[in-house]
Structure formats: C-alpha cells, structure tokens
Design a protein around this motif. Structure first.
Motif, PDB file in Angstrom:
ATOM      1  N   PHE A 227      47.781  62.554   3.352  1.00 40.51           N
ATOM      2  CA  PHE A 227      47.119  63.711   3.977  1.00 40.51           C
ATOM      3  C   PHE A 227      45.889  63.345   4.815  1.00 40.51           C
ATOM      4  CE2 PHE A 227      45.190  64.185  -0.396  1.00 40.51           C
ATOM      5  CZ  PHE A 227      43.844  64.098  -0.042  1.00 40.51           C
ATOM      6  N   GLU A 228      45.304  62.172   4.558  1.00 43.81           N
ATOM      7  CA  GLU A 228      44.157  61.774   5.403  1.00 43.81           C
ATOM      8  C   GLU A 228      44.589  61.645   6.869  1.00 43.81           C
ATOM      9  OE1 GLU A 228      44.650  60.371   2.393  1.00 43.81           O
ATOM     10  OE2 GLU A 228      42.720  60.043   1.395  1.00 43.81           O
TER      11      GLU A 228
ATOM     12  N   ARG B  53      52.065  59.005  11.256  1.00 46.15           N
ATOM     13  CA  ARG B  53      51.158  59.595  12.247  1.00 46.15           C
ATOM     14  C   ARG B  53      51.882  60.176  13.475  1.00 46.15           C
ATOM     15  NH1 ARG B  53      45.612  59.152  13.023  1.00 46.15           N
ATOM     16  NH2 ARG B  53      45.424  57.398  11.592  1.00 46.15           N
ATOM     17  N   PRO B  54      52.845  59.476  14.079  1.00 46.99           N
ATOM     18  CA  PRO B  54      53.515  60.046  15.267  1.00 46.99           C
ATOM     19  C   PRO B  54      54.205  61.385  14.985  1.00 46.99           C
ATOM     20  CG  PRO B  54      54.052  57.711  15.034  1.00 46.99           C
ATOM     21  CD  PRO B  54      53.347  58.120  13.777  1.00 46.99           C
ATOM     22  N   TYR B  55      54.713  61.559  13.754  1.00 44.49           N
ATOM     23  CA  TYR B  55      55.381  62.826  13.405  1.00 44.49           C
ATOM     24  C   TYR B  55      54.353  63.954  13.272  1.00 44.49           C
ATOM     25  CZ  TYR B  55      59.452  59.955  12.431  1.00 44.49           C
ATOM     26  OH  TYR B  55      60.507  59.088  12.537  1.00 44.49           O
ATOM     27  N   PHE B  56      53.208  63.639  12.676  1.00 39.22           N
ATOM     28  CA  PHE B  56      52.140  64.646  12.578  1.00 39.22           C
ATOM     29  C   PHE B  56      51.695  65.060  13.983  1.00 39.22           C
ATOM     30  CE2 PHE B  56      50.806  62.575   8.322  1.00 39.22           C
ATOM     31  CZ  PHE B  56      51.604  63.438   7.603  1.00 39.22           C
ATOM     32  N   ARG B  57      51.554  64.062  14.851  1.00 33.88           N
ATOM     33  CA  ARG B  57      51.107  64.334  16.214  1.00 33.88           C
ATOM     34  C   ARG B  57      52.129  65.190  16.951  1.00 33.88           C
ATOM     35  NH1 ARG B  57      48.654  59.211  19.017  1.00 33.88           N
ATOM     36  NH2 ARG B  57      47.218  59.588  17.300  1.00 33.88           N
ATOM     37  N   ARG B  58      53.402  64.884  16.734  1.00 27.21           N
ATOM     38  CA  ARG B  58      54.480  65.646  17.372  1.00 27.21           C
ATOM     39  C   ARG B  58      54.426  67.108  16.955  1.00 27.21           C
ATOM     40  NH1 ARG B  58      57.277  67.823  20.199  1.00 27.21           N
ATOM     41  NH2 ARG B  58      59.521  67.857  20.478  1.00 27.21           N
ATOM     42  N   LEU B  59      54.170  67.359  15.675  1.00 27.64           N
ATOM     43  CA  LEU B  59      54.106  68.740  15.185  1.00 27.64           C
ATOM     44  C   LEU B  59      52.921  69.466  15.810  1.00 27.64           C
ATOM     45  CD1 LEU B  59      55.713  70.543  13.124  1.00 27.64           C
ATOM     46  CD2 LEU B  59      53.767  70.229  11.598  1.00 27.64           C
ATOM     47  N   ARG B  60      51.792  68.774  15.905  1.00 23.65           N
ATOM     48  CA  ARG B  60      50.614  69.406  16.513  1.00 23.65           C
ATOM     49  C   ARG B  60      50.877  69.737  17.979  1.00 23.65           C
ATOM     50  NH1 ARG B  60      45.876  65.625  17.291  1.00 23.65           N
ATOM     51  NH2 ARG B  60      47.150  65.155  19.098  1.00 23.65           N
TER      52      ARG B  60
ATOM     53  N   GLU C  71      50.352  55.426   8.036  1.00 26.65           N
ATOM     54  CA  GLU C  71      50.224  55.259   9.489  1.00 26.65           C
ATOM     55  C   GLU C  71      51.567  55.438  10.202  1.00 26.65           C
ATOM     56  OE1 GLU C  71      47.840  55.088  11.688  1.00 26.65           O
ATOM     57  OE2 GLU C  71      46.346  55.292  10.103  1.00 26.65           O
ATOM     58  N   ALA C  72      52.646  55.096   9.512  1.00 23.81           N
ATOM     59  CA  ALA C  72      53.978  55.240  10.106  1.00 23.81           C
ATOM     60  C   ALA C  72      54.325  56.709  10.320  1.00 23.81           C
ATOM     61  CB  ALA C  72      55.020  54.573   9.216  1.00 23.81           C
TER      62      ALA C  72
END
Ligand SMILES: *Cc1c(COP(=O)(O)O)cnc(C)c1O
Length: 234
Positions: free
Chosen positions: A210-211, A176-183, A173-174
């Motif tokens: 990866f989930e 998640r913000p980085y994944f969102r930033r890339l998207r 969960e920590a």
C-alpha cells in the motif's frame, strides 16, 4: 501483535508513505479487510478507531452483521465478486459495493436500493492486469463505457471511483505501473464530467504494497493480513 497494535503500525506506515509522497495522511482512508476475521477482532479494530471495513462474501458478512448492529458510525463495503442474484441482500447489508463489474449488476443494485429507499455508493472494479481469474471490467472494455454512460439513469447509485486488485508480486515496485494505470483511467473518466459519476476515490493497495499505492494516488488502502493476521487458506 494484537489488533490494536497492528492498526497503529498500519497507520504509521500510511503516514510515512503519505509524507514521502508529499500528501496528507487524511487523504487516505484505512479500510480493514475483515473477511474470515471474527466479530471480536472486528470490534477490536473498531475500538482502535477503524470505521471502514471490507468483506468479500455476502453470506459470511450476513452472519456477522447481525452481531455488529450497534456499530452505527461504521461503513461496510462489499469488495468481493458479487453475483447479480445477491444484489438485493448486498444492498440491504452494505454501505457500498466497491466491486461493481457489470451493467447487469448495476441495474440490480439500483432496483434493490430503490426498494429499500437508500442510496448505494459504488466503485467500479477494473481488472488492470487482464487476468482471467480476476473479476472486474477491462480498462478498454465496452462494458466499462456502458456502465459509465448509463450511470445517470440509476437514481439510487453514486459512482465514487475505481478499485483494483493488480496481479500479485512479492515486489511492490512491480505493481506500481498497474496503480498508475488505474489513476490515469480515473483521471480520464473524471474529466468527462458524466452525471452521477464522481471519481474521487481510488481504492488500491493491500497489506504488502500500500505504500507504493499511496505514492501513486490511492485514497483508500484495503488492509487485511497486516491488521488481522494471516488467513487460513481453507
Ligand atoms: C483480501 C483482500 C484484501 C486484503 O488483502 P491483504 O493482503 O490481506 O491485506 C484487499 N482487497 C481485496 C479485494 C481482498 O479480497
């Protein structure tokens, strides 16, 4: 657990995550990260249906590739830092380079692909966490803008999207913000409709997280440990 069992378990996790996110599991490509894995293990994963593999060192893959030439229907992606002086060898060996991190490297890869009469698919690697030890361009860097603006000049390259290895955390969960930033960065770049820049691919998420990446829009998860087991930290 055997490689085929692991592949089945990972596919199940991908399907569950896609369902949670209201997405189709077919939207998510499973890349088996086979760095340090043996040719035998790679063949087992291929027999289990895996068709996309990731390797992080030119020299290591060079040794394995000659024993895998019969696997025609397979994509081999370079996912590790690539020195521009190895661009020629990489363009010869790999289907795609997912770790493009400089203007200079792009120029060398285009020249090499031209020489071999091929076209190379690329992802731009983005260092979303700004970590000094990691490669990739910074999201707000001039280098990223230069690469994007020059893309139209490289006739043998196709920019298919972004890749990132966010800062490691035990807690997915920590991340998640980085994944969102890339998207979000992908969406911004895609909206510019630049020549030779497609931005359909978002390569993010590894064995333990990866989930969450799939929930945030990943279209390619890069899974090593959960398929081939723990790597020796040599
Ligand atoms: C090693 C590696 C992976 C796979 O990591 P696991 O935690 O073993 O799944 C994914 N992406 C990159 C860039 C890697 O180097």
């Amino acid at each position: 657990m055997s490689v085929p069992e692991n592949v089945a378990a990972v596919r199940h996790r991908i399907a569950e995550a896609a369902r949670t996110a209201g997405r189709q599991s077919e939207e998510v490509t499973l890349m088996a990260v086979s760095k340090t894995a043996s040719v035998k293990s790679i063949r087992e994963a291929h027999a289990a249906g895996v068709r996309v593999f990731g390797e992080n060192r030119v020299q290591e893959f060079s040794g394995k590739a000659s024993q895998l030439v019969d696997l025609h229907d397979t994509e081999w992606h370079m996912i590790g830092h690539l020195q521009p002086n190895k661009a020629g060898r990489a363009a010869e060996l790999f289907t795609a380079v997912d770790s493009l991190d400089s203007l200079r490297l792009a120029g060398k890869l285009n020249a090499a692909a031209q020489q071999f009469g091929t076209r190379l698919d690329l992802l731009i690697e983005v260092n979303v966490g700004g970590e000094a030890a990691k490669s990739g361009v910074a999201p707000d860097s001039a280098e990223l803008q230069l690469v994007l603006q020059s893309a139209g000049e490289w006739g043998h390259l196709r920019f298919r999207g972004l890749m990132s290895v966010p800062p490691f955390s035990e807690d997915p969960e920590a991340t998640r913000p980085y994944f969102r930033r890339l998207r979000e960065l992908r969406d911004q770049i895609a909206a510019r409709n630049l020549p030779r820049v497609e931005m359909n691919v978002l390569s993010m998420g590894m064995s333990h997280d990866f989930e969450v990446a799939i929930e945030e829009g990943s279209t390619c998860v890069r899974v090593g440990t959960a398929i081939f087991g723990a790597r020796d930290k040599a």
